[in-house]
Design an enzyme around this catalytic site. Sequence first.
Site, PDB file in Angstrom:
ATOM      1  N   THR A  35     -55.555 -51.619 -10.599  1.00 15.02           N
ATOM      2  CA  THR A  35     -55.786 -51.379  -9.083  1.00 15.02           C
ATOM      3  C   THR A  35     -57.467 -51.200  -8.915  1.00 15.02           C
ATOM      4  OG1 THR A  35     -55.060 -49.054  -9.233  1.00 15.02           O
ATOM      5  CG2 THR A  35     -53.475 -50.702  -8.367  1.00 15.02           C
ATOM      6  N   ASN A  92     -46.773 -43.751 -15.416  1.00 12.32           N
ATOM      7  CA  ASN A  92     -48.015 -43.866 -15.196  1.00 12.32           C
ATOM      8  C   ASN A  92     -48.644 -42.329 -14.912  1.00 12.32           C
ATOM      9  OD1 ASN A  92     -50.577 -45.716 -15.295  1.00 12.32           O
ATOM     10  ND2 ASN A  92     -50.788 -44.901 -13.258  1.00 12.32           N
ATOM     11  N   THR A 117     -52.201 -34.532  -3.442  1.00  9.46           N
ATOM     12  CA  THR A 117     -51.972 -35.354  -2.341  1.00  9.46           C
ATOM     13  C   THR A 117     -51.165 -34.315  -1.304  1.00  9.46           C
ATOM     14  OG1 THR A 117     -50.611 -37.051  -1.238  1.00  9.46           O
ATOM     15  CG2 THR A 117     -49.743 -36.281  -3.374  1.00  9.46           C
ATOM     16  N   TYR A 141     -44.084 -40.760  -5.277  1.00 10.44           N
ATOM     17  CA  TYR A 141     -45.335 -40.667  -5.449  1.00 10.44           C
ATOM     18  C   TYR A 141     -45.371 -39.145  -5.458  1.00 10.44           C
ATOM     19  CZ  TYR A 141     -50.361 -40.120  -4.062  1.00 10.44           C
ATOM     20  OH  TYR A 141     -51.424 -39.759  -4.075  1.00 10.44           O
ATOM     21  N   LYS A 145     -46.921 -36.159  -8.212  1.00  9.15           N
ATOM     22  CA  LYS A 145     -48.278 -35.501  -8.312  1.00  9.15           C
ATOM     23  C   LYS A 145     -47.706 -33.895  -8.319  1.00  9.15           C
ATOM     24  CE  LYS A 145     -51.297 -38.427  -7.741  1.00  9.15           C
ATOM     25  NZ  LYS A 145     -52.637 -38.356  -8.411  1.00  9.15           N
ATOM     26  N   PHE A 169     -55.623 -35.235   2.183  1.00 13.27           N
ATOM     27  CA  PHE A 169     -54.970 -35.814   3.277  1.00 13.27           C
ATOM     28  C   PHE A 169     -55.420 -37.373   3.594  1.00 13.27           C
ATOM     29  CE2 PHE A 169     -52.538 -32.310   4.983  1.00 13.27           C
ATOM     30  CZ  PHE A 169     -52.612 -31.261   4.223  1.00 13.27           C
ATOM     31  N   HIS A 189     -52.927 -48.749   4.229  1.00 10.18           N
ATOM     32  CA  HIS A 189     -53.238 -47.862   4.907  1.00 10.18           C
ATOM     33  C   HIS A 189     -53.858 -48.330   6.169  1.00 10.18           C
ATOM     34  CE1 HIS A 189     -53.698 -46.117   0.841  1.00 10.18           C
ATOM     35  NE2 HIS A 189     -52.902 -45.333   1.481  1.00 10.18           N
ATOM     36  N   ARG A 221     -52.274 -37.838  12.124  1.00 11.47           N
ATOM     37  CA  ARG A 221     -52.725 -37.748  10.775  1.00 11.47           C
ATOM     38  C   ARG A 221     -54.074 -36.839  10.751  1.00 11.47           C
ATOM     39  NH1 ARG A 221     -48.111 -38.228  10.074  1.00 11.47           N
ATOM     40  NH2 ARG A 221     -47.163 -39.523   8.509  1.00 11.47           N
ATOM     41  N   GLY A 284     -39.746 -41.659   6.123  1.00 12.17           N
ATOM     42  CA  GLY A 284     -40.346 -40.782   5.394  1.00 12.17           C
ATOM     43  C   GLY A 284     -41.615 -40.489   6.012  1.00 12.17           C
TER      44      GLY A 284
HETATM   45  N1  UDP Z   1     -49.134 -46.519  10.271  1.00 14.79           N
HETATM   46  C1  UDP Z   1     -49.125 -47.626  11.466  1.00 14.79           C
HETATM   47  N2  UDP Z   1     -49.082 -49.030  11.000  1.00 14.79           N
HETATM   48  C2  UDP Z   1     -49.524 -49.522   9.743  1.00 14.79           C
HETATM   49  C3  UDP Z   1     -49.901 -48.399   8.809  1.00 14.79           C
HETATM   50  C4  UDP Z   1     -49.934 -47.085   9.242  1.00 14.79           C
HETATM   51  O1  UDP Z   1     -48.761 -47.373  12.481  1.00 14.79           O
HETATM   52  O2  UDP Z   1     -49.835 -50.645   9.778  1.00 14.79           O
HETATM   53  C5  UDP Z   1     -49.286 -45.137  10.538  1.00 14.79           C
HETATM   54  C6  UDP Z   1     -48.408 -44.467   9.514  1.00 14.79           C
HETATM   55  O3  UDP Z   1     -46.929 -44.591  10.030  1.00 14.79           O
HETATM   56  C7  UDP Z   1     -48.878 -43.160   9.620  1.00 14.79           C
HETATM   57  C8  UDP Z   1     -50.300 -43.255   9.752  1.00 14.79           C
HETATM   58  O4  UDP Z   1     -50.617 -44.676  10.420  1.00 14.79           O
HETATM   59  O5  UDP Z   1     -48.397 -42.284  10.599  1.00 14.79           O
HETATM   60  C9  UDP Z   1     -51.270 -43.296   8.598  1.00 14.79           C
HETATM   61  O6  UDP Z   1     -50.557 -44.227   7.488  1.00 14.79           O
HETATM   62  P1  UDP Z   1     -51.301 -44.613   6.109  1.00 14.79           P
HETATM   63  O7  UDP Z   1     -50.458 -45.556   5.602  1.00 14.79           O
HETATM   64  O8  UDP Z   1     -52.681 -44.930   6.283  1.00 14.79           O
HETATM   65  O9  UDP Z   1     -51.635 -42.878   5.364  1.00 14.79           O
HETATM   66  P2  UDP Z   1     -50.281 -41.964   5.104  1.00 14.79           P
HETATM   67  O10 UDP Z   1     -50.342 -40.821   6.197  1.00 14.79           O
HETATM   68  O11 UDP Z   1     -48.885 -42.689   5.077  1.00 14.79           O
HETATM   69  O12 UDP Z   1     -50.572 -41.391   3.938  1.00 14.79           O
END
Ligand code: UDP
Length: 331
Positions: A35, A92, A117, A141, A145, A169, A189, A221, A284
């Site tokens: 990756t 992994n 994480t 995941y 961790k 975070f 993300h 977040r 989740g």
């Molecule tokens: N999110 C969203 N739309 C997307 C991708 C993410 O609304 O296309 C939201 C997701 O539900 C979370 C926040 O953005 O509340 C951050 O998501 P990300 O996957 O970046 O990080 P995570 O908090 O899951 O580690």
Amino acid sequence: MTILVLGGAGYIGSHTVYELIDNGEEIAVVDNLQTGHEEAIHPKARFYKGDIRDNNFLDEVFKKEKIDAVIHFAACSIVAESMNNPLKYYDNNICGTKILLESMIANGVDKIVFSSTAAVYGEPERIPIIETDRTEPANTYGETKLSMEKMFKWVEKAHNIRFVSLRYFNACGAHVSGKIGEDHSPETHLIPLILQVPNGKRKFISIFGDDYDTKDGTCIRDYIHVTDLARAHILAVKYLQNSGQSDIFNLGNGVGFTVKEVIDTARKVTGHTIPSHISPKRAGDPAKLIASSEKARQILGWKPQHDSLEEIISSAWMWHKNYPDGFKKST
Ligand code: UDP
């Protein structure tokens, strides 16, 4: 003495290598490039292509280099994939770490800093989250961790390998040089997905749920700049070199932003309207995750320097605008 960075071609790993080299450290990078991106590896780092599950390969690296400490980023980290293919994550993340620890023991290396994480907490019991709060991961995941953290704890008792676990975070942003940044495939993300809209690669951004119990109904977040995360690794290595005890630290800004606020800030930074659509919730996803990083501030002396969301998104935008296809197609 050299610091060995496992996963040094990945997003957070490559940014950490840049900071370490700026700090005058000798760096060896190990990455299987599954990756990670070779182009992301700092030209002054010595690169060994290989897999941490290959004990002969790892032993060779430990024999060639005089390793003082290890920073371990080499793990799978896509939440949805971890639910569909949990054994890949056990193999992994957990088996890989077991082989790494065996190699460290065999080669007398006794310090390791590694990526954990916020996903180890699952649904938080309170906000902001502190390190001693309940850990109940909601996905494979996060579970792997947490198991890695526990593996380090027990291995220390028998073999005196001290560790620092850094619970990140939401890592985001890109290096100030604009040469390295986030390039995941598939991208999951929020910030890179939003920026695909002004880059013409996506028509709109989906908002996963707008009826959470938050001020605008979208998830909150704690977004932390990747360079601030990188600096925490340097402080953690120094802490271990100065005989610090094994410990676990949260890394976040301590400030939460909703998905809508992140999109609005990206609109401001890019000058693009960035259309958005409400989509179903993602399984989740906790409503709110915000770190208390008081412990890292107190014990490691860590202080985030890029804590404005606008600055974080501007740095990400500089990267994505210049490298819309990521590393591969940019050269
Ligand atoms: N999110 C969203 N739309 C997307 C991708 C993410 O609304 O296309 C939201 C997701 O539900 C979370 C926040 O953005 O509340 C951050 O998501 P990300 O996957 O970046 O990080 P995570 O908090 O899951 O580690």
